[in-house]
Design an enzyme around this catalytic site. Structure first.
Site, short mmCIF file in Angstrom:
data_model
loop_
_atom_site.label_atom_id
_atom_site.label_comp_id
_atom_site.label_asym_id
_atom_site.label_seq_id
_atom_site.Cartn_x
_atom_site.Cartn_y
_atom_site.Cartn_z
N SER A 154 0.74 13.27 11.22
CA SER A 154 -0.04 12.18 11.82
C SER A 154 -1.45 12.66 12.15
O SER A 154 -2.16 13.11 11.25
CB SER A 154 0.70 11.67 13.07
OG SER A 154 0.18 10.43 13.49
N ASP A 179 3.13 11.82 6.76
CA ASP A 179 3.09 10.42 7.21
C ASP A 179 1.78 10.01 7.88
O ASP A 179 1.79 9.42 8.97
CB ASP A 179 4.27 10.11 8.13
CG ASP A 179 4.73 8.66 7.97
OD1 ASP A 179 4.78 8.20 6.81
OD2 ASP A 179 5.02 7.99 8.97
N HIS A 348 8.39 7.46 12.07
CA HIS A 348 7.11 8.11 11.82
C HIS A 348 7.18 9.62 12.07
O HIS A 348 6.56 10.41 11.37
CB HIS A 348 6.05 7.48 12.74
CG HIS A 348 4.70 8.10 12.63
ND1 HIS A 348 4.08 8.35 11.42
CD2 HIS A 348 3.84 8.54 13.59
CE1 HIS A 348 2.89 8.89 11.63
NE2 HIS A 348 2.73 9.03 12.94
#
Length: 380
Positions: A154, A179, A348
């Site tokens: 992230s 991701d 996520h």
């Protein structure tokens, strides 16, 4: 759709149906309570160290970074966490990858995250954080660092790209981003503040924070939640005056104020006892006020796809869903500029939800590029 876009900015996620991972580890018999007690970092890493980084003028210390390490030989896997998280989000993954390949692991708390201390905690620009990483590597290994594979999730994935692109790690072997994609991250920015406001402000205990993270779907792997949530929250310094304090504590204080008018002497004793009880319970809140970092969000993600594609090292992109790909990455993937793998049935926090799958993908990638070898006796 709007909630899904939030996933690409911060290492957190809105509630999902069902709340828990589907893994057999999560299945329990009727009447059995899940264990939300915290787990120690030492169960997953060999050491925890302070790394002192000098300021630009070399006259003082500008950053004391906390790193968690395992291994003594092989290439270094440098792990960068997502926004609001800490190095502990890599704990379960570290134990798995270390069992697969010959490697060293260094998971670091980024500035203003986890237990890292920094002179200017408000500066979370991509440029500053990328420079931090280069300085930590230099502090650890001097002018001749070992081969390093940088892996980021992230926000940490974005910072990994900026670090690689700026050549802050001269011995860089490869880059793995988990991701985070520019297109969906940029689309999410307008609604991010509303998402952050929807989260609880405080928790009555660390166990409650762990329970919330699992039941809300932020982390689908209860083992990872038990070790990583301690890096996301901290004890409030003044639990009685903190916003969002649990109702039970607030109501207790109000009741005591009413009784003080009637029985001032006896109530003083009772208030003292209740003060001690509040201290025992503690109140936990988020370590990082992510809403205050808004001015840096665009700098983390704007132009990220182009930067990723131009990094001159082998690249791996791991995604929770193929729908996260933007146009530039779709074209780049078709041209073979990077390797991509989609890990379905993950939230996520892919490396926390499915540490075995992420470790397998990374191990295969590194062995294929001859960065390392599988450990003797490991059956891939």
């Amino acid at each position: 759709m709007e909630k899904q876009l939030h996933l690409n900015l911060l290492a957190s996620r809105p509630p999902m149906a069902g709340g828990f991972q589907s893994s057999s580890k999560m299945k329990m018999g009727p009447g059995r309570k899940r264990d939300f007690s915290p787990l120690p970092w030492s169960q997953y890493f060999e050491t925890m160290e302070d790394v002192e980084v000098e300021s630009e003028n070399g006259k003082d210390i500008s950053l004391i970074d906390i790193i968690y390490c395992s291994g003594s030989h092989g290439p270094v896997l440098l792990l960068l966490h997502g926004g609001g998280h800490s190095a502990l989000s890599w704990a379960v993954f570290t134990a798995v990858i270390y069992s697969r390949i010959n490697c060293r692991v260094v998971a670091m708390d980024l500035r203003a995250h986890g237990d890292t201390r920094v002179k200017n905690p408000d500066d979370l620009s991509a440029d500053t954080m990328a420079k931090d990483i280069g300085k930590v590597v230099e502090a650890l290994y001097g002018e001749n660092p070992p081969p390093i594979m940088i892996i980021g999730h992230s926000m940490g994935g974005a910072i990994a790209v900026h670090t690689a692109n700026a050549n802050h790690i001269p011995s860089l072997l490869g880059l793995c981003v988990i991701d985070v994609v520019e297109g969906t991250a940029m689309d999410a920015l307008n609604s991010m503040q509303n998402f952050l406001r929807s989260r609880p402000k405080t928790f009555k205990s660390l166990e409650s924070a762990i329970e919330w993270s699992v039941k809300s779907g932020q982390i689908r792997n209860i083992e990872s939640a038990r070790v990583s949530m301690g890096g996301q929250v901290k004890r409030c310094e003044e639990p009685t005056s903190s916003p969002g304090v649990s109702n039970s504590i607030v109501e207790g204080i109000i009741e005591e104020d009413e009784e003080e008018e009637a029985e001032e002497v006896s109530n003083k004793k009772r208030m003292k006892e209740d003060d001690q009880e509040i201290k025992k319970e503690s109140v936990f809140t988020w370590r990082v006020e992510l809403s205050k970092t808004e001015k840096y969000w665009e700098g983390w993600f704007r132009g990220l796809s182009a930067l990723f594609l131009t990094c001159p090292v082998p690249k791996l992109l791991l995604l929770a869903g193929v729908d996260r790909l933007d146009k530039d990455l779709t074209i780049g993937q078709m041209q073979g500029k990077f390797q991509m793998q989609v890990l379905p049935q993950c939230g996520h926090a892919v490396h926390e939800d499915a540490p075995e799958k992420v470790a397998d993908a990374l191990a295969t990638f590194m062995v294929r590029h001859k960065f390392t070898d599988f450990k003797e006796g490991y059956l891939c």
